[in-house]
Design an enzyme around this catalytic site. Structure first.
Site, short mmCIF file in Angstrom:
data_model
loop_
_atom_site.label_atom_id
_atom_site.label_comp_id
_atom_site.label_asym_id
_atom_site.label_seq_id
_atom_site.Cartn_x
_atom_site.Cartn_y
_atom_site.Cartn_z
N ALA A 268 65.76 -48.34 9.34
CA ALA A 268 66.42 -49.65 9.44
C ALA A 268 65.46 -50.66 10.06
O ALA A 268 64.56 -51.18 9.38
CB ALA A 268 67.70 -49.51 10.27
N ARG A 269 65.62 -50.93 11.33
CA ARG A 269 64.73 -51.77 12.12
C ARG A 269 64.54 -51.12 13.47
O ARG A 269 65.46 -50.50 14.01
CB ARG A 269 65.31 -53.19 12.29
CG ARG A 269 65.35 -54.02 11.02
CD ARG A 269 63.94 -54.43 10.58
NE ARG A 269 63.95 -55.34 9.44
CZ ARG A 269 63.88 -54.97 8.18
NH1 ARG A 269 63.81 -53.68 7.88
NH2 ARG A 269 63.88 -55.87 7.21
N GLU B 213 56.43 -53.42 16.59
CA GLU B 213 55.86 -53.03 15.31
C GLU B 213 54.80 -54.03 14.89
O GLU B 213 55.11 -55.23 14.82
CB GLU B 213 56.96 -52.96 14.25
CG GLU B 213 56.53 -52.31 12.96
CD GLU B 213 57.69 -52.11 11.99
OE1 GLU B 213 57.63 -52.73 10.91
OE2 GLU B 213 58.63 -51.38 12.32
N HIS C 221 56.29 -48.21 8.46
CA HIS C 221 57.21 -49.13 7.78
C HIS C 221 56.86 -49.22 6.29
O HIS C 221 56.54 -50.29 5.77
CB HIS C 221 57.19 -50.51 8.42
CG HIS C 221 58.44 -51.31 8.11
ND1 HIS C 221 58.89 -52.33 8.90
CD2 HIS C 221 59.33 -51.21 7.08
CE1 HIS C 221 60.00 -52.85 8.39
NE2 HIS C 221 60.29 -52.18 7.28
#
Length: 306
Positions: free
Chosen positions: A223-224, A252, A271
């Site tokens: 997701a995040r 990130e 990612h």
């Protein structure tokens, strides 16, 4: 003539025929567009940052649609011009991200990365690992990608529970509400996160929820990073009580020396959930439909802000 901008020459070359009265143009939003009064639809670059770039988007007075290539849109809404609709990339990355969620779970449970480390060291250790089949999987987030993830884990013979902001029946599944997570966590072997990042979901997976997971549970985050309390997760990993398989982190990219570089029981990818050779053709499929809608005066797809 309305202009539709795509950020790369490759996309224009592969686009194919466009409806009469529409022009395609290459624009990477690194400088002002040469004909700002004619731009009607803009596809942002896949990795888009920088406040100066947003000013160039704001300088398009006739912009009707700002198309994002990502499913997530929390990063764009605060900066998007108020006179344009914003659409996300719903449908582009469903398969890619669902594949990675399952792949991360398998890599962790079956210790695939550890076996590769053994290989590099010339070690043959045929130890017992954990199967994904028969695991109790809770998928948090039930949009298009969440549904794709749930379907794939079901195909792996997992017992799947899905959770979203509101409880409901959908696709033949009982969708549970976020408020039920503490109870559901106690019987969860694999917690998969795919919820959008909102005020409600930021640090949804906090120290209390992590503590509610049983010993040996696996947290998979596609997701995040900010959906998880990173410090709390690091503490659980350092104790060896939980495992994690993460495609996203907070911060990130990870800073040098961050604990997640060295925590045990951790699988990490940078990612890449939506970063495969499917991304371009799926993006073009969506953009062709958006351009047709523009030419025919029909509503755009995937609008998240109007």
């Amino acid at each position: 003539m309305p202009i539709v901008t795509l950020p790369f020459v490759e996309l224009v070359d592969r686009f194919g025929p466009v409806p009469d009265g529409v022009e395609l143009d290459v624009w990477d939003v690194e400088a002002p567009h040469a004909r700002p009064d004619e731009v009607a639809v803009t596809l942002l670059p896949f990795y888009f940052a920088g406040r100066h770039r947003w000013q160039y988007v704001h300088d398009l007075p006739e912009l009707q649609l700002l198309q994002l290539p990502s499913a997530g849109y929390e990063h764009a809404l605060p900066h998007a011009p108020g006179h344009a609709q914003v659409a996300n990339g719903r449908g582009i990355h469903d398969d890619e991200t669902a594949e990675l969620a399952v792949g991360l779970a398998l890599t962790s449970l079956r210790e695939i990365a550890a076996f590769q480390t053994d290989r590099a060291a010339g070690v043959w250790d045929a130890r017992v690992t954990r199967s994904l089949a028969d695991r109790r999987v809770t998928v948090v987030g039930y949009g298009a990608i969440g549904a794709a993830i749930a379907t794939r884990f079901e195909a792996m013979r997992c017992d799947v529970t899905v959770v979203a902001r509101t409880a409901r029946e959908q696709d033949g599944r009982q969708v549970h509400a976020f408020g039920e997570l503490p109870t559901l966590a106690a019987s969860t072997d694999v917690l998969v996160l795919i919820t959008p990042l909102t005020d409600e979901t930021e640090r949804l997976v906090d120290a209390d929820l992590l503590a509610a997971l049983p010993d040996g549970a696996l947290v998979v985050n596609v997701a995040r990073g900010r959906v998880v309390d990173t410090d709390a997760l690091v503490a659980e990993l350092q104790r060896g009580r939980l495992s994690a398989a993460l495609d996203v982190t907070e911060p990130e990219p990870l800073s040098a020396g961050h604990p997640l570089w060295a925590t045990p029981n951790t699988v990490l990818t940078p990612h890449v959930g939506g970063n495969t050779d499917l991304s371009v053709p799926r993006t073009l499929e969506l953009m062709r439909r958006q351009v047709t809608a523009l030419a025919e005066g029909r509503p755009f797809e995937n609008v998240v802000h109007a």
